[in-house]
Design a protein around this motif. Structure first.
Motif, PDB file in Angstrom:
ATOM      1  N   ALA A 194       0.714  -1.259   0.131  1.00 14.84           N
ATOM      2  CA  ALA A 194      -0.146   0.001   0.124  1.00 14.84           C
ATOM      3  C   ALA A 194       0.843   1.318  -0.229  1.00 14.84           C
ATOM      4  N   GLU A 195       1.885   1.060   0.756  1.00 12.14           N
ATOM      5  CA  GLU A 195       2.795   2.359   0.902  1.00 12.14           C
ATOM      6  C   GLU A 195       3.641   2.432  -0.511  1.00 12.14           C
TER       7      GLU A 195
ATOM      8  N   LEU B 227      -0.592   6.821  -4.845  1.00 11.78           N
ATOM      9  CA  LEU B 227      -1.845   7.299  -4.127  1.00 11.78           C
ATOM     10  C   LEU B 227      -2.629   7.816  -5.397  1.00 11.78           C
ATOM     11  N   VAL B 228      -2.045   8.489  -6.278  1.00  8.51           N
ATOM     12  CA  VAL B 228      -2.534   9.383  -7.666  1.00  8.51           C
ATOM     13  C   VAL B 228      -2.818   8.573  -8.642  1.00  8.51           C
ATOM     14  N   LEU B 229      -1.906   7.697  -9.101  1.00  7.95           N
ATOM     15  CA  LEU B 229      -2.022   6.848 -10.124  1.00  7.95           C
ATOM     16  C   LEU B 229      -3.044   5.476 -10.041  1.00  7.95           C
ATOM     17  N   ASP B 230      -2.777   4.990  -8.857  1.00  7.54           N
ATOM     18  CA  ASP B 230      -3.686   3.698  -8.583  1.00  7.54           C
ATOM     19  C   ASP B 230      -4.229   3.812  -7.206  1.00  7.54           C
TER      20      ASP B 230
ATOM     21  N   ASP C 249      -7.069   2.820  -5.928  1.00 10.35           N
ATOM     22  CA  ASP C 249      -8.028   1.781  -5.637  1.00 10.35           C
ATOM     23  C   ASP C 249      -7.238   0.538  -5.279  1.00 10.35           C
ATOM     24  N   ARG C 250      -6.290   0.238  -5.945  1.00 18.92           N
ATOM     25  CA  ARG C 250      -5.462  -0.981  -5.469  1.00 18.92           C
ATOM     26  C   ARG C 250      -4.670  -0.425  -4.285  1.00 18.92           C
ATOM     27  N   ARG C 251      -4.235   0.813  -3.929  1.00 16.52           N
ATOM     28  CA  ARG C 251      -3.675   0.881  -2.579  1.00 16.52           C
ATOM     29  C   ARG C 251      -4.730   0.905  -1.506  1.00 16.52           C
ATOM     30  N   ALA C 252      -5.839   1.165  -1.703  1.00 15.60           N
ATOM     31  CA  ALA C 252      -7.029   1.117  -0.874  1.00 15.60           C
ATOM     32  C   ALA C 252      -7.157  -0.268  -0.528  1.00 15.60           C
ATOM     33  N   TRP C 253      -7.033  -0.967  -1.531  1.00 10.76           N
ATOM     34  CA  TRP C 253      -7.358  -2.658  -1.397  1.00 10.76           C
ATOM     35  C   TRP C 253      -6.070  -3.233  -0.636  1.00 10.76           C
ATOM     36  N   HIS C 254      -4.993  -2.815  -0.715  1.00  9.44           N
ATOM     37  CA  HIS C 254      -3.875  -3.375   0.090  1.00  9.44           C
ATOM     38  C   HIS C 254      -3.981  -2.707   1.390  1.00  9.44           C
ATOM     39  N   LEU C 255      -4.436  -1.532   1.886  1.00 10.34           N
ATOM     40  CA  LEU C 255      -4.593  -1.095   3.139  1.00 10.34           C
ATOM     41  C   LEU C 255      -5.843  -2.045   3.965  1.00 10.34           C
ATOM     42  N   ALA C 256      -6.829  -1.990   3.029  1.00 11.27           N
ATOM     43  CA  ALA C 256      -7.913  -3.034   3.808  1.00 11.27           C
ATOM     44  C   ALA C 256      -7.360  -4.412   4.174  1.00 11.27           C
ATOM     45  N   ARG C 257      -6.463  -4.925   3.173  1.00  6.81           N
ATOM     46  CA  ARG C 257      -6.098  -6.589   3.489  1.00  6.81           C
ATOM     47  C   ARG C 257      -4.903  -6.434   4.850  1.00  6.81           C
ATOM     48  N   ALA C 258      -4.562  -4.947   4.694  1.00  5.92           N
ATOM     49  CA  ALA C 258      -3.565  -4.981   5.985  1.00  5.92           C
ATOM     50  C   ALA C 258      -4.035  -4.476   7.165  1.00  5.92           C
ATOM     51  N   ALA C 259      -5.612  -4.196   7.229  1.00  8.84           N
ATOM     52  CA  ALA C 259      -6.101  -3.937   8.455  1.00  8.84           C
ATOM     53  C   ALA C 259      -6.301  -4.877   9.409  1.00  8.84           C
TER      54      ALA C 259
ATOM     55  N   ALA D 287     -11.750   2.624   5.698  1.00  5.69           N
ATOM     56  CA  ALA D 287     -12.944   2.403   5.395  1.00  5.69           C
ATOM     57  C   ALA D 287     -13.439   3.799   4.400  1.00  5.69           C
ATOM     58  N   ASP D 288     -12.932   4.672   4.675  1.00  4.91           N
ATOM     59  CA  ASP D 288     -13.281   6.004   3.868  1.00  4.91           C
ATOM     60  C   ASP D 288     -12.701   5.861   2.522  1.00  4.91           C
ATOM     61  N   GLU D 289     -11.454   5.407   2.625  1.00  8.54           N
ATOM     62  CA  GLU D 289     -10.872   5.285   1.249  1.00  8.54           C
ATOM     63  C   GLU D 289     -11.399   4.363   0.429  1.00  8.54           C
ATOM     64  N   LEU D 290     -12.032   3.095   1.007  1.00  7.93           N
ATOM     65  CA  LEU D 290     -12.567   2.214   0.190  1.00  7.93           C
ATOM     66  C   LEU D 290     -13.959   2.710  -0.323  1.00  7.93           C
ATOM     67  N   GLU D 291     -14.692   3.471   0.333  1.00  7.04           N
ATOM     68  CA  GLU D 291     -15.886   4.124   0.002  1.00  7.04           C
ATOM     69  C   GLU D 291     -15.529   4.912  -1.310  1.00  7.04           C
ATOM     70  N   ARG D 292     -14.499   5.793  -1.241  1.00  4.18           N
ATOM     71  CA  ARG D 292     -14.118   6.585  -2.381  1.00  4.18           C
ATOM     72  C   ARG D 292     -13.750   5.543  -3.703  1.00  4.18           C
ATOM     73  N   SER D 293     -13.152   4.581  -3.529  1.00  2.00           N
ATOM     74  CA  SER D 293     -12.703   3.670  -4.483  1.00  2.00           C
ATOM     75  C   SER D 293     -14.164   3.265  -5.059  1.00  2.00           C
TER      76      SER D 293
END
Length: 924
Positions: free
Chosen positions: A344-345, A349-352, A354-364, A372-378
């Motif tokens: 995720a890191e 953040l600008v180019l991808d 959604d993939r960053r948000a998904w990795h963050l979700a899996r890291a949670a 959750a807010d990032e996932l909602e924007r995705s």
């Protein structure tokens, strides 16, 4: 296999027949024959090796390869983007709706969510265009792990490829709904002899015969298992027969072997492989950045490459999907979260995002509002690209990570809506149940009720939806005026479909009575507000009271300027109201605009409905050939999209054509289906079709019984049509009492409507119950009024009835004039039953007239005939291709066959070779 494949050639041992199939398939492609195949078999059976074998033979082909990855299944169109990325330089050559749909789906431009089948058509055109330059081989490995949007689009393409030099090969483990019906080759275990040879190639020491036979039996000849299982056993076990392998699943045993190899690697190498396994697209740059963030050295990859577990080139490629699975699944939860955090890191953040948000979700590791807010924007971005599946997945995970109970309920409700749009009703219902447990506010609670009702209506179009929608509307009244009014209209629409099968409290009158209490419409009123108010008047105060309000609603729907998407959504209802008001002009206008809008917007899911509504207009205009073309086009789309066929207009057309066997079969099927679902209006339509059929075939008693059933309930539009058939059937069945009663009920409506169609029908019906000069004048009035409408078949029936009446009065010359006109109209349209009635009457006047024979081109297939007619009407090959969901090259191929069969050489000659008709398809 070649050195780049990472798979020993022994995996292909015993696969001669499968290799021959693939070789023949590939050899056919350069000749202009598309090839589609699904390789199906368990993990390790050799599917990927067969794909490699095929690609080694693909000299002179452009190759596009996609590998499905389980962790990427939620990212909409990720697989499709992999496939199309090398060809995106051609995207500007696509027709504008297809180009824009594909660019929006891939996140290359902003726009409304595109129809997923329009995306499939865009991919078809893109692949076909690329194949014109060079034959194309598309390989989709592990298709069971593709995101659903991609596999649906590719299945659409597979079913529409015909004359294009494209090979499209899928490899899957288990059968899938999306790929059902495509040519399939099942890849099974090797025979005993070949299994022994493969096993021997993996063992460098003595092997006990009993151990050998047990391994072969338990692996069922799975090549990869035969190669990997010896790694699990010690030399002593192999030679002496001790510690035989257990009966665990082959995939599990193979994964265990790969895991042991993985465990033998240095710690840094293991961490690098785990990071690569968690990163689905194989991006080397991203992997390096994530490795640096974890302090992994640059030489960590070497041991894994040396062990043959992975290849590192421009992209990361595991030796086999089970290697990736073994590495990822064997890791601890903490280790997996750590690598996802690093990925995720490392993700831009600008180019991808959604993939960053998904990795963050899996890291949670627990609830995390920021993630959750990032996932909602995705999810919002996924919706904008038409990725309903991805939006639903993002929202579902966002719900799980939301710490606040009320917000979690709101996100569960949004996720349920997305799941419904994504075609996952079971998941939607589960999320609704979760949302119901949350402390939702009033408007969200009402929204939950509305969604549950919409789910019921969309799934079954049954009779429980009206009451559910009315309850939701009642709760919305004090909270959201516009939503309340929309929900009341949805309830009325559902009640109209339920018709005579409505449950207590859910009938049209009940829905209209409840909707009368809806909040006042905002000003200026929207078209849907006018529709609601007009229908309430229609079903509470009577037909006459609803005429003027509904006429205003139809005018609002017909206005091109300022029409909102909500107004467009209700065009179907306008197409039901217009014939109820005997307004043929509005009916034609609304149906034509609905069809044009569906085409222009690329709404392929709505297009079949628009096509059948417009076909209904053409049936009553006597343009049966045009109606049949529109129905055929709708059938092409429903077949291509896997949707159920729409039988309504087909059965009415069959009835008007007098095709008793076909019509009765469709009518019977329609009634059975409608009864099971609780859709009473479809039963009324089937009875109306029956009445028309038997009036045309002069079986008036049968028509009378059917027409009486139609008129037992006030179904929108159909009740008035049923009265027409009832009057004629009653008079011809010597039941003038029934006919007179029906006429009085008919006159209440026709006089209130006041259109030429209405007054012409009234005059015709009154004439059948009149005598002498009164009847003569009424018949003439009917003919004159109906001649000023688009309703040609009813004009011809007035001429037929008038001619029959004149002949019975021994006025043969005058009778012949009317009967000839009726016979010509019916014959041109193809209304065989009514044409035969007119022919018999002409014979009775002393005329000689042969039975009608229809000039047809029986040598042409249905698709060839359809393409020929569209070409005759000056559509270009790309336009025909877009309409029929095939490629321009396939159109050209079909036209070549058409020219040969018709013995012509150019499009201009099609006008002479094919009978012309006033087709709506070119104008709509």
């Amino acid at each position: 296999m070649g050195p780049s494949s990472g798979r020993p050639r022994s995996v292909l041992r015993g696969r001669r027949s499968e290799c021959d199939v693939l070789a023949r398939l590939l050899d056919a492609v350069p000749t202009g024959r598309s090839s589609v195949l699904v390789l199906r078999g368990e993990a390790g059976c050799g599917k990927s090796a067969l794909l490699d074998f095929m690609l080694e033979r693909a000299a002179g082909f452009r190759v596009a390869r996609v590998v499905g990855v389980e962790s990427e299944m939620e990212l909409a169109y990720a697989g499709l983007h992999q496939l199309c990325a090398p060809m995106l330089d051609r995207v500007e050559t696509l027709p504008a709706p297809q180009r824009d749909a594909l660019r929006v789906a891939f996140g290359l431009q902003e726009g409304d969510a595109p129809d997923r089948f329009l995306i499939g058509l865009a991919v078809l055109t893109l692949l076909a265009g690329a194949a014109e330059e060079q034959p194309l081989a598309c390989v989709i490995d592990d298709a069971q792990w593709l995101d659903r949007a991609s596999v649906q689009s590719l299945a659409f393409v597979a079913r529409r490829l015909m004359a294009d030099p494209v090979a499209l090969i899928f490899a899957v483990r288990e059968p899938s709904d999306e790929l059902t019906g495509l040519p399939e080759l099942k890849v099974e275990g090797l025979g005993e002899r070949d299994s022994h040879l493969v096993l021997a190639s993996a063992i460098r020491g003595p092997l006990d015969v009993q151990v050998r036979d047990r391994i072969v039996a338990e692996t069922r000849g799975n090549p990869l298992a035969l190669l990997q299982l010896p790694r699990v056993l010690t030399p002593t076990e192999l030679a002496g027969g001790f510690g035989l392998p257990n009966t665990a699943a082959v995939a599990t045993c193979v994964e265990q072997s790969f895991y042991r190899q993985f465990q033998s690697l240095p710690d840094d190498t293991q961490q690098l492989l785990l990071t690569a396994a968690a990163e689905p697209i194989g991006d080397m740059t991203l992997l390096r950045r994530a490795a640096e963030l974890q302090g992994i050295g640059g030489d960590a990859a070497a041991p894994a490459v040396a062990a043959g577990l992975v290849e590192l080139g421009t992209r990361v490629r595991f030796r086999h999907p089970l290697v990736r699975s073994a590495v990822y699944q064997s890791a601890s939860v903490d280790d997996r979260q750590a690598v996802h955090r690093a990925l995720a890191e490392a993700t831009d953040l600008v180019l991808d995002p959604d993939r960053r948000a998904w990795h963050l979700a899996r890291a949670a590791s627990g609830p995390d509002e920021a993630v959750a807010d990032e996932l909602e924007r995705s999810a919002d971005r996924a919706r904008a690209r038409g990725g309903a599946v991805a939006a639903a997945a993002f929202l579902e995970r966002a719900t799980e990570l939301t710490p606040d109970r009320e917000l979690r309920g709101a996100r569960a409700l949004a996720a349920a809506q997305a799941k419904l749009l994504a075609g996952a009703p079971d998941s939607a219902q589960a999320l609704l149940a979760a949302a119901e447990l949350a402390p939702l506010g009033g408007i969200r609670r009402a929204g939950l009720e509305r969604l549950r009702a919409q789910l019921s209506f969309l799934l079954r179009r049954g009779n429980d939806a009206p009451s559910l929608l009315l309850n939701a509307a009642e709760h919305l009244k004090a909270l959201d005026t516009q939503s309340a009014r929309e929900t009341y209209l949805e309830a009325l629409g559902a009640a109209i479909f339920a018709g005579r099968l409505s449950k207590i409290g859910g009938g049209v009158a009940d829905a209209a009575g409840a909707a009368r209490t809806a909040p006042r419409a905002p000003q200026p009123a929207r078209a849907i507000d006018l529709l609601l108010d007009g229908l309430v008047r229609r079903f509470t105060d009577g037909y006459e009271a609803g005429v003027q309000p509904l006429q205003r609603a139809l005018r609002a729907l017909s206005e091109e300027e300022g029409r909102s998407q909500d107004d467009t959504r209700w065009l179907w209802l306008g197409c039901r109201i217009a014939p109820d008001l005997w307004d043929d002009e509005s009916w034609h206008e609304l149906a034509t605009r609905q069809l044009r809008h569906a085409r222009d917007a690329g709404w392929l899911t709505a297009l079949p409905i628009a096509l059948t509504y417009r076909a209904g207009v053409d049936v009553h205009a006597g343009e049966f050939a045009s109606a049949a073309e529109l129905i055929d086009e709708a059938d092409v789309i429903t077949e291509a999209t896997g949707s159920p066929p729409l039988m309504y207009t087909s059965l009415v057309l069959s009835a008007w054509r007098g095709q008793e066997a076909q019509a009765t079969a469709l009518i019977r099927a329609s009634i059975e289906d409608a009864t099971a679902r609780g859709e009473g209006r479809a039963i009324a339509l089937a009875d109306y079709a029956t009445a028309v059929l038997y009036n045309g075939l002069s079986r008036y008693q049968d028509s009378l019984a059917a027409a009486q059933r139609v008129c037992e309930h006030d179904d929108l539009g159909l009740f008035g049509w049923g009265l027409i058939e009832l009057v004629e059937a009653a008079v011809r069945s010597d039941r003038p009492d029934i006919g007179a009663t029906a006429l009085r009920r008919l006159e209440e409506r026709t006089r209130a409507a006041g259109t030429e169609w209405a007054l012409g029908i009234e005059a015709r019906s009154r004439a059948t119950l009149s005598d002498g000069e009164v009847a003569d004048a009424l018949y003439q009035e009917a003919v004159e009024r109906l001649a000023r409408t688009r309703i040609t078949v009813h004009l011809a029936r007035a001429q037929l009835l008038y001619g029959e009446w004149l002949r019975r009065g021994n006025r043969r010359v005058e009778a012949r004039q009317q009967l000839y006109l009726a016979h010509n109209t019916f014959s041109r349209a193809g209304a065989d039953g009514f044409a035969e009635r007119a022919r018999r009457e002409l014979l009775a006047t002393g005329e000689t007239l042969r039975r009608r024979t229809v000039e047809t081109h029986e040598e042409l297939t249905a698709q060839e005939a359809q393409i020929a007619r569209l070409a005759r009407d000056d559509l270009t090959n790309p336009e025909i291709a877009a309409r029929l969901f095939i490629s321009p090259r396939t159109v050209e191929w079909h036209l070549g066959k058409v020219f040969a069969k018709l013995d012509i050489t150019s499009r201009k000659q099609l006008r002479r070779a094919l009978p012309d008709s006033s087709s709506a398809t070119s104008s709509a």
